[in-house]
Design a protein around this motif. Structure first.
Motif, PDB file in Angstrom:
ATOM      1  N   GLY A 173       9.406 -10.207  11.260  1.00  0.00           N
ATOM      2  CA  GLY A 173       8.000 -10.419  10.942  1.00  0.00           C
ATOM      3  C   GLY A 173       7.234 -11.155  12.021  1.00  0.00           C
ATOM      4  O   GLY A 173       6.196 -11.767  11.740  1.00  0.00           O
ATOM      5  N   SER A 193       6.635 -10.671   7.208  1.00  0.00           N
ATOM      6  CA  SER A 193       6.502  -9.368   6.562  1.00  0.00           C
ATOM      7  C   SER A 193       7.104  -8.304   7.470  1.00  0.00           C
ATOM      8  O   SER A 193       7.285  -8.519   8.675  1.00  0.00           O
ATOM      9  CB  SER A 193       5.030  -9.034   6.295  1.00  0.00           C
ATOM     10  OG  SER A 193       4.431  -9.977   5.442  1.00  0.00           O
ATOM     11  N   ARG A 209       1.312  -3.900   7.782  1.00  0.00           N
ATOM     12  CA  ARG A 209       2.387  -4.549   7.011  1.00  0.00           C
ATOM     13  C   ARG A 209       2.854  -3.574   5.937  1.00  0.00           C
ATOM     14  O   ARG A 209       2.051  -3.044   5.180  1.00  0.00           O
ATOM     15  CB  ARG A 209       1.858  -5.841   6.375  1.00  0.00           C
ATOM     16  CG  ARG A 209       2.763  -6.460   5.339  1.00  0.00           C
ATOM     17  CD  ARG A 209       2.299  -7.842   4.929  1.00  0.00           C
ATOM     18  NE  ARG A 209       0.853  -7.937   4.734  1.00  0.00           N
ATOM     19  CZ  ARG A 209       0.220  -7.578   3.626  1.00  0.00           C
ATOM     20  NH1 ARG A 209       0.893  -7.061   2.611  1.00  0.00           N
ATOM     21  NH2 ARG A 209      -1.091  -7.724   3.526  1.00  0.00           N
ATOM     22  N   LYS A 211       5.504  -2.437   2.662  1.00  0.00           N
ATOM     23  CA  LYS A 211       6.393  -2.813   1.574  1.00  0.00           C
ATOM     24  C   LYS A 211       7.772  -2.224   1.853  1.00  0.00           C
ATOM     25  O   LYS A 211       7.890  -1.094   2.344  1.00  0.00           O
ATOM     26  CB  LYS A 211       5.839  -2.260   0.261  1.00  0.00           C
ATOM     27  CG  LYS A 211       6.579  -2.683  -0.982  1.00  0.00           C
ATOM     28  CD  LYS A 211       5.864  -2.128  -2.216  1.00  0.00           C
ATOM     29  CE  LYS A 211       6.579  -2.534  -3.488  1.00  0.00           C
ATOM     30  NZ  LYS A 211       5.858  -2.036  -4.685  1.00  0.00           N
ATOM     31  N   THR A 227       9.211  -8.268   1.451  1.00  0.00           N
ATOM     32  CA  THR A 227       7.798  -7.907   1.611  1.00  0.00           C
ATOM     33  C   THR A 227       7.361  -7.082   0.403  1.00  0.00           C
ATOM     34  O   THR A 227       7.916  -6.025   0.133  1.00  0.00           O
ATOM     35  CB  THR A 227       7.574  -7.095   2.896  1.00  0.00           C
ATOM     36  OG1 THR A 227       8.068  -7.829   4.013  1.00  0.00           O
ATOM     37  CG2 THR A 227       6.092  -6.809   3.092  1.00  0.00           C
TER      38      THR A 227
END
Length: 299
Positions: A173, A193, A209, A211, A227
């Protein structure tokens, strides 16, 4: 996947093709159902079929469309005669095969040629990058055929800004900055993230960013595996501070690439699957029309 913008053209890489869109401000402003609402309209203009080659980043340069062909571990150009034309490969890749050997993903062009690329590992075996650790990533100098930086954590989205190269370490991240003059590498900011996709605009970095996929065995043990949402982060690279961003609460779960459309607030894009896209005619500033009559027949 990849997105590239140059002048009035925009290109997008999808699963098995790269599609090129042209821009018309006039057609955007005269969009039949919402006149004077959109800044511009992007319309599908050309399509290059690539086969299932897992194209990642793409770029307009020297009159060509270039792409990272992740499956075949090389940089390619689009062609009207073939699915793609291989132009460059790392010297440790001994043959071109659809085996995603090093997970090549990011591209910086210079003087019409590939200059720097990012990859997860310097592996020469099928899916060999999956066998390595999360810190075997490389930023690679294409012209010298040597690593520029090693020991990186799943590097993505290298972007040049003057004598600086910004890139993302997706596994940790971190937003990174490398000075080509001083050879200094430092962390701009830690965003905690899974990061992919970055555009530099003035003093600001626009960063994607994503998921994390619950089904991914490869990424489930990453430091940023928790995340929980996708979005865009905005970072001032002069002050190294986060200054804004947005979250996607529904539907969008992953972002690979981010680009900035200058001086636009409400652009519209029509794909070939959208109703009515074939009713617009774009032939330059003086020849733009919406065909509103259903009956366009005649002699």
């Amino acid at each position: 996947m990849g997105i590239s913008v140059q002048g009035s053209k925009l290109a997008i890489a999808s699963r098995n093709y790269i599609e090129v869109y042209s821009r018309s401000d006039k057609l955007g402003r005269t969009f039949p159902s919402k006149p004077n609402y959109y800044d511009t309209l992007f319309i599908p203009q050309a399509k290059y079929f690539t086969g299932i080659a897992d194209m990642h980043e793409i770029a307009f340069d020297a009159g060509n469309i270039w792409a990272i062909n992740t499956s075949f571990s090389c940089v390619v150009k689009m062609s009207e005669d073939h699915h793609f034309i291989p132009i460059w490969q790392p010297d440790f890749i001994t043959e071109l095969a659809p085996e995603d050997r090093c997970h090549l993903n990011g591209l910086i062009m210079e003087n019409g040629q590939p200059k720097y690329v990012s990859m997860f590992d310097m592996s020469n075996t099928a899916n060999g990058w999956r066998m390595g650790t999360f810190d075997s990533g490389v930023l690679y100098d294409c012209q010298k055929q040597v690593p520029l930086l090693t020991g990186l954590s799943m590097p993505h989205s290298p972007t040049r800004h003057g004598n600086l190269i910004f890139f993302l370490q997706s596994a940790t991240g971190e937003v990174m900055r490398y000075n080509l003059t001083t050879k200094k590498l430092d962390v701009v900011i830690q965003l905690n993230s899974f990061l992919r996709g970055m555009a530099v605009y003035g003093d600001y970095l626009f960063i994607g960013r994503s998921k994390m996929r619950k089904s991914s065995k490869t990424f489930k043990d990453l430091p940023v595996a928790n995340t929980s949402s996708a979005g865009i982060e905005i970072v001032n690279h002069q002050t190294n501070e986060r200054v804004g961003g947005l979250n996607y609460s529904e539907r969008i779960s992953e972002i690979f690439e981010v680009q900035v459309l200058e001086n636009l607030q409400v652009p519209l894009m029509l794909t070939e699957n959208d109703e009515g896209y074939e009713k617009c005619i774009n032939c330059g500033d003086d020849l733009n029309y919406w065909l509103v009559d259903e009956d366009t027949g005649g002699d």
